[in-house]
Design a protein around this motif. Structure first.
Motif, short mmCIF file in Angstrom:
data_model
loop_
_atom_site.label_atom_id
_atom_site.label_comp_id
_atom_site.label_asym_id
_atom_site.label_seq_id
_atom_site.Cartn_x
_atom_site.Cartn_y
_atom_site.Cartn_z
N ASP A 141 11.53 -7.30 1.98
CA ASP A 141 10.68 -6.66 0.99
C ASP A 141 11.40 -6.58 -0.35
O ASP A 141 12.63 -6.47 -0.40
CB ASP A 141 10.27 -5.26 1.45
N ASP A 189 13.52 -3.50 -0.86
CA ASP A 189 14.70 -3.53 -0.01
C ASP A 189 15.76 -4.45 -0.60
O ASP A 189 16.96 -4.13 -0.57
CB ASP A 189 14.31 -4.01 1.39
N ARG A 229 13.61 0.89 2.80
CA ARG A 229 12.16 1.02 3.01
C ARG A 229 11.53 1.86 1.91
O ARG A 229 10.44 1.54 1.42
CB ARG A 229 11.89 1.66 4.38
N LEU A 230 12.20 2.92 1.52
CA LEU A 230 11.69 3.79 0.47
C LEU A 230 11.60 3.02 -0.85
O LEU A 230 10.60 3.12 -1.58
CB LEU A 230 12.59 5.01 0.31
N THR A 237 11.23 -0.17 -1.21
CA THR A 237 10.15 -1.16 -1.09
C THR A 237 8.80 -0.53 -1.41
O THR A 237 8.01 -1.09 -2.18
CB THR A 237 10.13 -1.72 0.35
N ARG A 238 8.53 0.62 -0.84
CA ARG A 238 7.24 1.27 -1.08
C ARG A 238 7.08 1.67 -2.55
O ARG A 238 6.00 1.53 -3.13
CB ARG A 238 7.09 2.49 -0.18
N GLU A 284 6.32 -1.49 -4.60
CA GLU A 284 4.94 -1.92 -4.40
C GLU A 284 3.98 -1.06 -5.21
O GLU A 284 3.04 -1.57 -5.84
CB GLU A 284 4.58 -1.83 -2.91
N SER A 285 4.22 0.23 -5.21
CA SER A 285 3.31 1.14 -5.92
C SER A 285 3.42 0.96 -7.43
O SER A 285 2.42 1.03 -8.14
CB SER A 285 3.62 2.58 -5.53
N GLU A 311 -1.16 7.65 -2.12
CA GLU A 311 -0.04 6.73 -2.32
C GLU A 311 1.28 7.49 -2.41
O GLU A 311 2.31 7.03 -1.91
CB GLU A 311 -0.27 5.90 -3.58
N ARG A 350 2.34 8.20 0.99
CA ARG A 350 2.82 6.99 1.66
C ARG A 350 4.24 6.65 1.22
O ARG A 350 5.10 6.29 2.04
CB ARG A 350 1.89 5.81 1.35
N ILE A 351 4.50 6.76 -0.09
CA ILE A 351 5.84 6.45 -0.61
C ILE A 351 6.87 7.40 -0.04
O ILE A 351 7.96 6.99 0.37
CB ILE A 351 5.84 6.52 -2.15
#
Length: 554
Positions: free
Chosen positions: A105, A108, A186-187, A189-190, A193-194, A210, A213-214
């Protein structure tokens, strides 16, 4: 771990300096209790204390100077290795191609390049420091043995407890830090994306959703962080018990030796200091913690560096019309076979439309033809030469690619078009020519500073961005691949660009991925792709008789 050793050795000439300063610092630390012990005996005796106090001041000054050099060289070494690792990672990410890059990602990868590279750069200094960290307890044991053998035996028994604490600390810390870094990735990556989809999130009114989710990985991140601190606090608590216990045993044994007349008061003082130096866990746990972070960082960096890159040959692009041939090309993404034994020839100098329903594999086929990714099986040739045999620069000069959502690179609009190829300026004849052909000049000329307008000051529609992406790819000499790169253009602009493709193509082959019947109708040939296989190849007017083909454009 081979990668760990390679990164550690990258410290080069700085590592011996770090090692020497560490040893000199340790030597002054070990010498100081003996000198102070003599000073104590001299004070008790009432003679010669000035000389020993002068030695004490000299050792303290040397220790301060050595620590300053150690901090400076350590910082320079880590900075150099961090820069080297980040360059390697960025080059690797750019070299692995589309397939390799999608294994990770985006957020990442950013986390690995920024945070994990800095952690991994500690490998060399940490190893040196761990090696020299064994000197204080060993030196303390030897010097205690010189003072009194029984005091040394008592100290050695205490060191066994120290070793148990350090072993448990190292094992727990390495595992916890590795999991912490994974959750960080992972954090990141989110969040990435946002940020990329901020307008969509705002328009959908899902900001709160969102945000949740983040931040969903935060409890897990907190747990791993808390575990790290628990390991450190547990080790600190054990150190608070073990260290003083060793000192009490040593001082008790030394007290008996003093009563028995085997040692002096100054030697007892020195023995207490050596017990504190040899059994001190605070410095060792800090060093081992850095080593654990370095090992975890190296492991995450190694996962990226282990990705196979795209190898290039040394061949130039041969003379030819730009004929592309695919023989038995198969591509699998995960468990899905996206292209299945594709045999296809794109005649040189023609315009070929690639059509098919969503998920047919059109973009993957375009990426394979442009060698943005390699197939799992089969071969792709350009004028008879397999693409992997071509030199990188020759291939990229011959093949250009424009995308549906182009990423514009550079500071200015002109740089976004030239893509670093124009060393003279951003508004030269070459840039103006491709911008005019792709109708980008129409809106660029209206910008405040024309081609020198910075991208942040040049708000563009999707169609305008696509025109800049087209202009960047336009100079390709042999093959031009347009992956749905005109989907956001208005009909008039698209017709103008299509006319330029037909009338000013420079004998290049053009592959156009499209969902529009009008674009397919203007092409010399249409490749109809269904579920990763070529369903049919022929002129649009002939394929139009098939109802399934007509359904592609509905």
């Amino acid at each position: 771990m081979a990668a760990f050793g390679t990164i550690a050795r990258r410290g080069g000439g700085w590592l011996p300096v770090i090692g020497v300063t560490a040893l000199v610092g340790t030597a002054t630390t070990l010498a100081l209790p003996t000198v102070l012990g003599h000073a104590v005996d001299a004070i008790v005796a009432g003679t010669g204390s000035e000389r020993w106090l002068a030695w004490t001041a000299g050792l303290i000054a040397l220790s301060v100077a050595v620590n300053l050099v150690d901090v400076y060289t350590g910082a320079i070494c880590v900075a150099d290795v961090t820069a080297w690792l980040r360059e390697r990672l960025v080059r690797k990410i750019l070299a692995v191609g589309h397939r390799g890059a999608t294994r990770f990602d985006t957020g990442d990868l950013v986390s690995r390049v920024t945070g994990n590279a800095a952690d991994a750069a500690q490998a060399g200094p940490s190893l040196v420091t761990v090696g020299t960290a064994l000197v204080p307890p060993v030196g303390s044991l030897v010097l205690l043995a010189l003072i009194d053998l029984w005091i040394a035996v008592a100290f050695l028994a205490g060191l066994a407890l120290v070793a148990l604490v350090l072993t448990a600390f190292t094992r727990r810390t390495s595992d916890v830090i590795g999991r912490y870094q994974q959750v960080q990735g992972r954090l990141a990556t989110r969040l990435t994306e946002s940020l990329a989809g901020a307008r969509t999130i705002a328009a959908a009114g899902t900001t709160d959703l969102e945000e949740r989710r983040i931040l969903a990985p935060l409890p897990e991140l907190h747990e791993h962080g808390s575990m790290t601190w628990r390991v450190l606090s547990r080790s600190g608590g054990q150190a608070a018990l073990v260290g003083p216990l060793v000192q009490v045993v040593v001082l008790g044994t030394g007290g008996l030796a003093l009563v028995a007349g085997r040692i002096s008061a100054g030697e007892l003082f020195a023995a207490g200091q050596y017990a504190a130096i040899g059994a001190g866990l605070g410095g060792l746990t800090g060093v081992l913690n850095r080593l654990a972070r370095a090992r975890a960082g190296v492991r995450r960096i190694g996962e990226v560096l282990a990705e196979p890159g795209m190898d290039y040959g040394r061949s130039a692009v041969p003379d030819g019309p730009g004929t592309v041939e695919l023989r038995g090309v198969t591509v699998c993404l995960g468990d899905t076979r996206v292209l299945d034994d594709v045999h296809l020839t794109l005649p040189g100098g023609t315009e070929v439309a690639l059509v098919g329903p969503t998920g047919a594999g059109k973009s993957v086929l375009a990426a394979v033809i442009a060698r943005l990714m390699d197939p799992d099986a089969g071969v792709v040739t350009l004028d008879g030469v397999p693409l992997p045999e071509l030199h990188h620069d020759a291939l990229r000069a011959a093949v250009g690619v424009a995308f549906e959502r182009p990423v514009l690179l550079g500071d200015t609009v002109g740089e976004a078009i030239s893509a670093g190829r124009d060393a003279i300026g951003v508004d030269t004849v070459a840039v103006l020519g491709v911008a005019t052909a792709t109708r980008a000049h129409d809106f660029v000329s209206r910008l405040p500073d024309g081609y020198r307008t910075t991208l942040v000051d040049a708000p563009m529609s999707g169609g305008e961005a696509q025109r800049l992406g087209l202009a960047r790819a336009w100079p390709a000499r042999r093959l031009l691949v347009l992956d749905d790169a005109t989907s956001s253009l208005d009909m008039v602009t698209e017709m103008q660009i299509s006319r330029a493709l037909s009338e000013h193509h420079g004998d290049r082959t053009r592959l156009v991925v499209t969902h529009r019947a009008a674009v397919a109708a203007r092409a010399d040939l249409v490749v109809w792709l269904v579920e990763g296989r070529v369903r049919a190849v022929g002129p649009h007017r002939r394929l139009w008789d098939d109802p399934a083909y007509r359904a592609v454009f509905q």
